[in-house]
Design a protein around this motif. Structure first.
Motif, PDB file in Angstrom:
ATOM      1  N   ARG A 123      71.140  32.356  38.141  1.00  0.00           N
ATOM      2  CA  ARG A 123      72.531  32.721  37.867  1.00  0.00           C
ATOM      3  C   ARG A 123      73.520  31.637  38.278  1.00  0.00           C
ATOM      4  O   ARG A 123      74.706  31.904  38.400  1.00  0.00           O
ATOM      5  CB  ARG A 123      72.849  34.040  38.544  1.00  0.00           C
ATOM      6  CG  ARG A 123      72.203  35.207  37.797  1.00  0.00           C
ATOM      7  CD  ARG A 123      72.440  36.514  38.515  1.00  0.00           C
ATOM      8  NE  ARG A 123      72.094  37.656  37.722  1.00  0.00           N
ATOM      9  CZ  ARG A 123      70.859  38.061  37.456  1.00  0.00           C
ATOM     10  NH1 ARG A 123      69.829  37.379  37.903  1.00  0.00           N
ATOM     11  NH2 ARG A 123      70.640  39.151  36.732  1.00  0.00           N
ATOM     12  N   GLY A 124      73.020  30.425  38.512  1.00  0.00           N
ATOM     13  CA  GLY A 124      73.953  29.315  38.702  1.00  0.00           C
ATOM     14  C   GLY A 124      73.883  28.567  40.012  1.00  0.00           C
ATOM     15  O   GLY A 124      74.521  27.527  40.150  1.00  0.00           O
ATOM     16  N   ALA A 125      73.156  29.068  41.009  1.00  0.00           N
ATOM     17  CA  ALA A 125      73.046  28.333  42.267  1.00  0.00           C
ATOM     18  C   ALA A 125      72.243  27.059  42.047  1.00  0.00           C
ATOM     19  O   ALA A 125      71.345  27.012  41.211  1.00  0.00           O
ATOM     20  CB  ALA A 125      72.378  29.197  43.334  1.00  0.00           C
ATOM     21  N   CYS A 126      72.557  26.033  42.791  1.00  0.00           N
ATOM     22  CA  CYS A 126      71.848  24.755  42.681  1.00  0.00           C
ATOM     23  C   CYS A 126      70.478  24.884  43.351  1.00  0.00           C
ATOM     24  O   CYS A 126      70.387  25.209  44.538  1.00  0.00           O
ATOM     25  CB  CYS A 126      72.664  23.662  43.358  1.00  0.00           C
ATOM     26  SG  CYS A 126      71.869  22.064  43.344  1.00  0.00           S
ATOM     27  N   ALA A 127      69.423  24.638  42.597  1.00  0.00           N
ATOM     28  CA  ALA A 127      68.060  24.803  43.112  1.00  0.00           C
ATOM     29  C   ALA A 127      67.784  23.883  44.303  1.00  0.00           C
ATOM     30  O   ALA A 127      67.056  24.256  45.223  1.00  0.00           O
ATOM     31  CB  ALA A 127      67.043  24.551  42.007  1.00  0.00           C
ATOM     32  N   SER A 128      68.387  22.700  44.300  1.00  0.00           N
ATOM     33  CA  SER A 128      68.088  21.746  45.373  1.00  0.00           C
ATOM     34  C   SER A 128      68.758  22.102  46.699  1.00  0.00           C
ATOM     35  O   SER A 128      68.342  21.621  47.753  1.00  0.00           O
ATOM     36  CB  SER A 128      68.483  20.332  44.954  1.00  0.00           C
ATOM     37  OG  SER A 128      69.879  20.243  44.769  1.00  0.00           O
ATOM     38  N   THR A 129      69.778  22.943  46.663  1.00  0.00           N
ATOM     39  CA  THR A 129      70.451  23.331  47.910  1.00  0.00           C
ATOM     40  C   THR A 129      70.199  24.792  48.273  1.00  0.00           C
ATOM     41  O   THR A 129      70.774  25.296  49.232  1.00  0.00           O
ATOM     42  CB  THR A 129      71.968  23.084  47.832  1.00  0.00           C
ATOM     43  OG1 THR A 129      72.509  23.856  46.763  1.00  0.00           O
ATOM     44  CG2 THR A 129      72.275  21.611  47.619  1.00  0.00           C
ATOM     45  N   ALA A 130      69.356  25.470  47.509  1.00  0.00           N
ATOM     46  CA  ALA A 130      69.013  26.870  47.793  1.00  0.00           C
ATOM     47  C   ALA A 130      67.672  26.892  48.515  1.00  0.00           C
ATOM     48  O   ALA A 130      66.707  26.281  48.061  1.00  0.00           O
ATOM     49  CB  ALA A 130      68.934  27.675  46.501  1.00  0.00           C
ATOM     50  N   CYS A 131      67.623  27.586  49.646  1.00  0.00           N
ATOM     51  CA  CYS A 131      66.370  27.646  50.398  1.00  0.00           C
ATOM     52  C   CYS A 131      66.138  29.062  50.921  1.00  0.00           C
ATOM     53  O   CYS A 131      67.034  29.895  50.924  1.00  0.00           O
ATOM     54  CB  CYS A 131      66.375  26.648  51.546  1.00  0.00           C
ATOM     55  SG  CYS A 131      67.588  26.999  52.818  1.00  0.00           S
ATOM     56  N   VAL A 132      64.913  29.305  51.349  1.00  0.00           N
ATOM     57  CA  VAL A 132      64.532  30.618  51.878  1.00  0.00           C
ATOM     58  C   VAL A 132      64.474  30.539  53.398  1.00  0.00           C
ATOM     59  O   VAL A 132      63.837  29.654  53.962  1.00  0.00           O
ATOM     60  CB  VAL A 132      63.151  31.053  51.321  1.00  0.00           C
ATOM     61  CG1 VAL A 132      62.684  32.347  51.974  1.00  0.00           C
ATOM     62  CG2 VAL A 132      63.213  31.201  49.818  1.00  0.00           C
ATOM     63  N   ILE A 133      65.182  31.456  54.035  1.00  0.00           N
ATOM     64  CA  ILE A 133      65.099  31.654  55.479  1.00  0.00           C
ATOM     65  C   ILE A 133      64.834  33.145  55.674  1.00  0.00           C
ATOM     66  O   ILE A 133      65.757  33.954  55.620  1.00  0.00           O
ATOM     67  CB  ILE A 133      66.378  31.224  56.222  1.00  0.00           C
ATOM     68  CG1 ILE A 133      66.673  29.746  55.941  1.00  0.00           C
ATOM     69  CG2 ILE A 133      66.245  31.488  57.713  1.00  0.00           C
ATOM     70  CD1 ILE A 133      67.946  29.244  56.568  1.00  0.00           C
ATOM     71  N   PRO A 134      63.573  33.527  55.844  1.00  0.00           N
ATOM     72  CA  PRO A 134      63.252  34.955  55.901  1.00  0.00           C
ATOM     73  C   PRO A 134      63.774  35.615  57.172  1.00  0.00           C
ATOM     74  O   PRO A 134      63.879  34.972  58.222  1.00  0.00           O
ATOM     75  CB  PRO A 134      61.728  34.983  55.853  1.00  0.00           C
ATOM     76  CG  PRO A 134      61.286  33.638  56.293  1.00  0.00           C
ATOM     77  CD  PRO A 134      62.391  32.681  55.976  1.00  0.00           C
TER      78      PRO A 134
END
Length: 100
Positions: free
Chosen positions: A62-73
Motif C-alpha cells: 500500500r505504498g510503504a518503502c520496502a527498504s525502510t520497512a522492517c519487522v520488530i516482533p
C-alpha cells in the motif's frame, strides 16, 4: 514537519482493514477516505516497523518503502513473566471461566 522530524510508523494492527472486515465501517466514501489516509501515511513515513512479516508486506503493498520497512516482533519471555496462581484464579473467577 515544522521541525524537520522524520516519522517512523509502528504498525501494530491493520487499520482500516480490521474495522472494515468487522463491519464497523461500511460507508464506501469513508472506506475510500480511510484507505487514502493509510496510503498517504505509508508513503510519507521515513520508516516503518511492523510486528510481523505479513503486516510489513501489507504496508509495502500500500505504498510503504520496502527498504525502510522492517519487522520488530512483539515478544514476552513466558518463562519469566506469567500470572501467579492467585492472579489467574481471581481473573478466571471474575470472568466466569473454570479452572485450567
Amino acid at each position: 514537519r515544522l521541525r524537520g522530524a522524520r516519522l517512523v510508523l509502528n504498525l501494530q494492527d491493520l487499520h482500516p482493514d480490521t474495522q472494515i472486515r468487522l463491519g464497523m465501517v461500511r460507508n464506501p466514501w469513508l472506506i475510500r477516505a480511510l484507505r487514502a489516509v493509510e496510503r498517504h501515511a505509508y508513503r510519507r513515513s521515513a520508516g516503518l516497523t511492523a510486528i510481523c512479516e505479513s503486516f510489513r508486506e501489507h504496508a509495502v503493498a500500500r505504498g510503504a518503502c520496502a527498504s525502510t520497512a522492517c519487522v520488530i516482533p512483539n515478544w514476552i519471555d513466558t518463562a519469566r513473566i506469567y500470572p501467579s496462581a492467585e492472579q489467574g484464579a481471581s481473573f478466571r473467577a471474575r470472568c466466569g471461566i473454570g479452572p485450567e
